[in-house]
Design a protein around this motif. Sequence first.
Motif, PDB file in Angstrom:
ATOM      1  N   SER A   1       0.894  -1.325  -0.036  1.00  0.00           N
ATOM      2  CA  SER A   1      -0.090   0.150   0.021  1.00  0.00           C
ATOM      3  C   SER A   1       0.758   1.246  -0.117  1.00  0.00           C
ATOM      4  N   ALA A   2       2.155   1.200   0.336  1.00  0.00           N
ATOM      5  CA  ALA A   2       3.037   2.140   0.399  1.00  0.00           C
ATOM      6  C   ALA A   2       3.495   2.657  -1.133  1.00  0.00           C
ATOM      7  N   GLY A   3       3.484   1.719  -2.007  1.00  0.00           N
ATOM      8  CA  GLY A   3       4.238   1.986  -3.158  1.00  0.00           C
ATOM      9  C   GLY A   3       3.299   2.736  -4.144  1.00  0.00           C
ATOM     10  N   ASP A   4       3.240   4.185  -3.951  1.00  0.00           N
ATOM     11  CA  ASP A   4       2.619   5.150  -4.793  1.00  0.00           C
ATOM     12  C   ASP A   4       3.512   6.252  -5.164  1.00  0.00           C
ATOM     13  N   ALA A   5       3.032   6.988  -6.413  1.00  0.00           N
ATOM     14  CA  ALA A   5       4.006   7.751  -7.173  1.00  0.00           C
ATOM     15  C   ALA A   5       3.980   8.850  -6.315  1.00  0.00           C
ATOM     16  N   ALA A   6       2.990   9.515  -5.774  1.00  0.00           N
ATOM     17  CA  ALA A   6       3.175  10.773  -4.870  1.00  0.00           C
ATOM     18  C   ALA A   6       4.093  10.602  -3.819  1.00  0.00           C
ATOM     19  N   ARG A   7       4.019   9.557  -3.183  1.00  0.00           N
ATOM     20  CA  ARG A   7       5.053   9.323  -1.999  1.00  0.00           C
ATOM     21  C   ARG A   7       6.457   9.291  -2.325  1.00  0.00           C
ATOM     22  N   GLY A   8       6.328   8.531  -3.452  1.00  0.00           N
ATOM     23  CA  GLY A   8       8.049   8.149  -3.960  1.00  0.00           C
ATOM     24  C   GLY A   8       8.349   9.894  -4.577  1.00  0.00           C
ATOM     25  N   SER A   9       7.608  10.384  -5.067  1.00  0.00           N
ATOM     26  CA  SER A   9       8.047  11.792  -5.462  1.00  0.00           C
ATOM     27  C   SER A   9       8.646  12.637  -4.489  1.00  0.00           C
ATOM     28  N   ALA A  10       7.731  12.584  -3.401  1.00  0.00           N
ATOM     29  CA  ALA A  10       8.204  13.356  -2.039  1.00  0.00           C
ATOM     30  C   ALA A  10       9.387  12.869  -1.591  1.00  0.00           C
ATOM     31  N   ALA A  11       9.567  11.536  -1.404  1.00  0.00           N
ATOM     32  CA  ALA A  11      10.710  11.009  -0.767  1.00  0.00           C
ATOM     33  C   ALA A  11      11.785  11.377  -1.594  1.00  0.00           C
ATOM     34  N   LEU A  12      11.663  11.551  -2.943  1.00  0.00           N
ATOM     35  CA  LEU A  12      13.027  11.902  -3.780  1.00  0.00           C
ATOM     36  C   LEU A  12      13.497  13.233  -3.073  1.00  0.00           C
ATOM     37  N   VAL A  13      12.565  14.193  -3.064  1.00  0.00           N
ATOM     38  CA  VAL A  13      12.939  15.510  -2.685  1.00  0.00           C
ATOM     39  C   VAL A  13      13.646  15.525  -1.113  1.00  0.00           C
ATOM     40  N   ALA A  14      12.837  14.497  -0.057  1.00  0.00           N
ATOM     41  CA  ALA A  14      13.496  14.553   1.146  1.00  0.00           C
ATOM     42  C   ALA A  14      14.993  13.990   1.130  1.00  0.00           C
ATOM     43  N   ARG A  15      15.198  13.109   0.168  1.00  0.00           N
ATOM     44  CA  ARG A  15      16.297  12.458   0.248  1.00  0.00           C
ATOM     45  C   ARG A  15      17.503  13.422  -0.327  1.00  0.00           C
ATOM     46  N   ASP A  16      16.935  14.463  -1.102  1.00  0.00           N
ATOM     47  CA  ASP A  16      18.090  15.320  -1.443  1.00  0.00           C
ATOM     48  C   ASP A  16      18.595  16.130  -0.285  1.00  0.00           C
ATOM     49  N   VAL A  17      17.897  16.421   0.662  1.00  0.00           N
ATOM     50  CA  VAL A  17      18.160  16.968   1.979  1.00  0.00           C
ATOM     51  C   VAL A  17      19.098  16.257   2.826  1.00  0.00           C
ATOM     52  N   LEU A  18      18.479  14.567   2.798  1.00  0.00           N
ATOM     53  CA  LEU A  18      19.535  13.848   3.646  1.00  0.00           C
ATOM     54  C   LEU A  18      21.001  14.082   2.959  1.00  0.00           C
ATOM     55  N   ALA A  19      20.966  14.164   1.657  1.00  0.00           N
ATOM     56  CA  ALA A  19      22.106  14.093   0.856  1.00  0.00           C
ATOM     57  C   ALA A  19      23.127  15.172   1.095  1.00  0.00           C
ATOM     58  N   ASP A  20      22.425  16.179   1.618  1.00  0.00           N
ATOM     59  CA  ASP A  20      23.323  17.517   1.618  1.00  0.00           C
ATOM     60  C   ASP A  20      22.707  18.315   2.935  1.00  0.00           C
ATOM     61  N   PRO A  21      22.754  17.781   3.866  1.00  0.00           N
ATOM     62  CA  PRO A  21      21.921  18.559   4.978  1.00  0.00           C
ATOM     63  C   PRO A  21      22.549  20.388   5.233  1.00  0.00           C
ATOM     64  N   LEU A  22      23.831  20.377   4.993  1.00  0.00           N
ATOM     65  CA  LEU A  22      24.644  21.642   5.437  1.00  0.00           C
ATOM     66  C   LEU A  22      23.825  22.454   4.389  1.00  0.00           C
ATOM     67  N   THR A  23      23.531  22.339   3.044  1.00  0.00           N
ATOM     68  CA  THR A  23      23.058  23.337   2.088  1.00  0.00           C
ATOM     69  C   THR A  23      21.717  23.864   2.609  1.00  0.00           C
ATOM     70  N   TYR A  24      20.858  22.996   3.105  1.00  0.00           N
ATOM     71  CA  TYR A  24      19.682  23.367   3.684  1.00  0.00           C
ATOM     72  C   TYR A  24      19.538  23.996   5.075  1.00  0.00           C
ATOM     73  N   ALA A  25      20.722  23.482   5.919  1.00  0.00           N
ATOM     74  CA  ALA A  25      20.890  24.358   7.129  1.00  0.00           C
ATOM     75  C   ALA A  25      21.205  25.886   6.701  1.00  0.00           C
ATOM     76  N   ASP A  26      22.122  26.121   5.838  1.00  0.00           N
ATOM     77  CA  ASP A  26      22.460  27.344   5.315  1.00  0.00           C
ATOM     78  C   ASP A  26      21.204  28.234   4.992  1.00  0.00           C
ATOM     79  N   ARG A  27      20.269  27.402   4.203  1.00  0.00           N
ATOM     80  CA  ARG A  27      19.207  28.008   3.493  1.00  0.00           C
ATOM     81  C   ARG A  27      18.198  28.225   4.568  1.00  0.00           C
ATOM     82  N   ALA A  28      17.916  27.478   5.479  1.00  0.00           N
ATOM     83  CA  ALA A  28      16.970  27.745   6.824  1.00  0.00           C
ATOM     84  C   ALA A  28      17.506  29.183   7.408  1.00  0.00           C
ATOM     85  N   GLY A  29      18.823  29.493   7.385  1.00  0.00           N
ATOM     86  CA  GLY A  29      19.335  30.552   7.998  1.00  0.00           C
ATOM     87  C   GLY A  29      19.388  31.848   7.313  1.00  0.00           C
ATOM     88  N   ALA A  30      19.023  31.743   6.001  1.00  0.00           N
ATOM     89  CA  ALA A  30      19.123  32.742   5.105  1.00  0.00           C
ATOM     90  C   ALA A  30      18.093  34.014   5.063  1.00  0.00           C
TER      91      ALA A  30
END
Length: 431
Positions: free
Chosen positions: A402-431
């Motif tokens: 039941s977890a295998g749907d395109a909307a969740r997979g798409s959202a997880a792709l974005v979340a995994r970009d954050v996991l791959a480079d948290p420092l960039t997003y930490a800097d963005r949060a403080g901008a």
Amino acid sequence: MSNHLAPLEPKADKAAVRRHNLSLVLRAVHDEGETTRAAVAARSGLTRAAVSSLVEQLLDSGFLTESGKTFSGQAGRPGTVLKVARTGWAGVGVEINVDYVTVCVVDLSGADRVRLTEHVDNRGAPPAEVLDRAARITAQALESASARELHPAGVHLALPGLVSDGTVRQAPNLGWNEVPAETLLARALSGARRSGARRPAAQGTTADHARPLTVTSGNEADAAALAELWFGGLTDAAGRPLRSFLHLTGEIGIGGALVVDGRLLRGAHGFAGEIGHVVVDEDGPECRCGARGCLEQYAGQAALLRAAGLAEDAGQPGVAELERRALAGDEAAVAAIEGAGRTLGLVLSGAANLFDPDAIVLGGTYRPLMRWLAPPITERLERRVVSGLWSADSGRLRASSSAGDAARGSAALVARDVLADPLTYADRAGA
């Protein structure tokens, strides 16, 4: 002698090493669900002192939380439990299909936190109109996410067709050709969020409506396969996580994606997996892609409903009625499903011979119909796949989770970009 090798990247400096190690630690906690500094050090190979320093930075930046104590059974003090934060950066997935639009927001753990679906016939509608509707639903989902203290890191758009460089090259079942979907959605979403900002804010809402969101795009079957890989919990014959499989998504059309050793096989141009347009009979019925006798003309949702005597545009309610009739023993319903299974088995046996997947996973429309689809598909796999691995008791033919749907997979792709480079997003949060 000519040098045909690609140039090497420059060596990593201290800042680059720390950036990499921050991601290493964050991903280690993400993968475990909950863990300790000592366990992260053991898994990553970093020293405990280095892990503690990196963890403190991730805690301060809001990527991790810690609580309680855990006892490892070994000598020494108990460690605090580390988890990925349930607030902060989030991924947003938007799936546009022929008869619905779904928006999903996940936190960094991958948990599905907000989901909105609107059932609507998108066939023949102008692409800008469909993308405006998707933007409106996305803006609503973002308001709900903001109330949960989730902030979008970006949006990934999943579409049923050939997608590259932000453009839908061809989506036959939508009737789209050369549509700049990323640009249109980003523009519409910016307007929808500004409109939302002019309304009184819901209690607890803190979204920054002014910050533009990056929009990326891809094929919906690819996103569904990634959701199955990351969240489906499927295992191989040895009980290990399933990492090589062919995934089919039965909708109005038939989407396909091949996962090999945990990675999508995208093809030279990103168009791999279009199994719905494998030709079964070159003199068969005309397909929306322009060819004749494509698989989806025999085993797609519309073909299934039509063969059972139901309205072919009945969508998911029609599939539910087809299942109900099959359960009641309706001969036309059972014959329609089994006929589709025989054609699917023919094509899937060729795919199994060509790619040698560890399993075939059927999702979408096919998931509730597996009890009638599986026997004719398995019969052809057993008879036609030369490896001999596809016997009826092999367990290699699966229904999706039941977890295998395109909307969740798409959202997880974005979340995994954050996991791959948290420092960039930490800097963005403080901008």
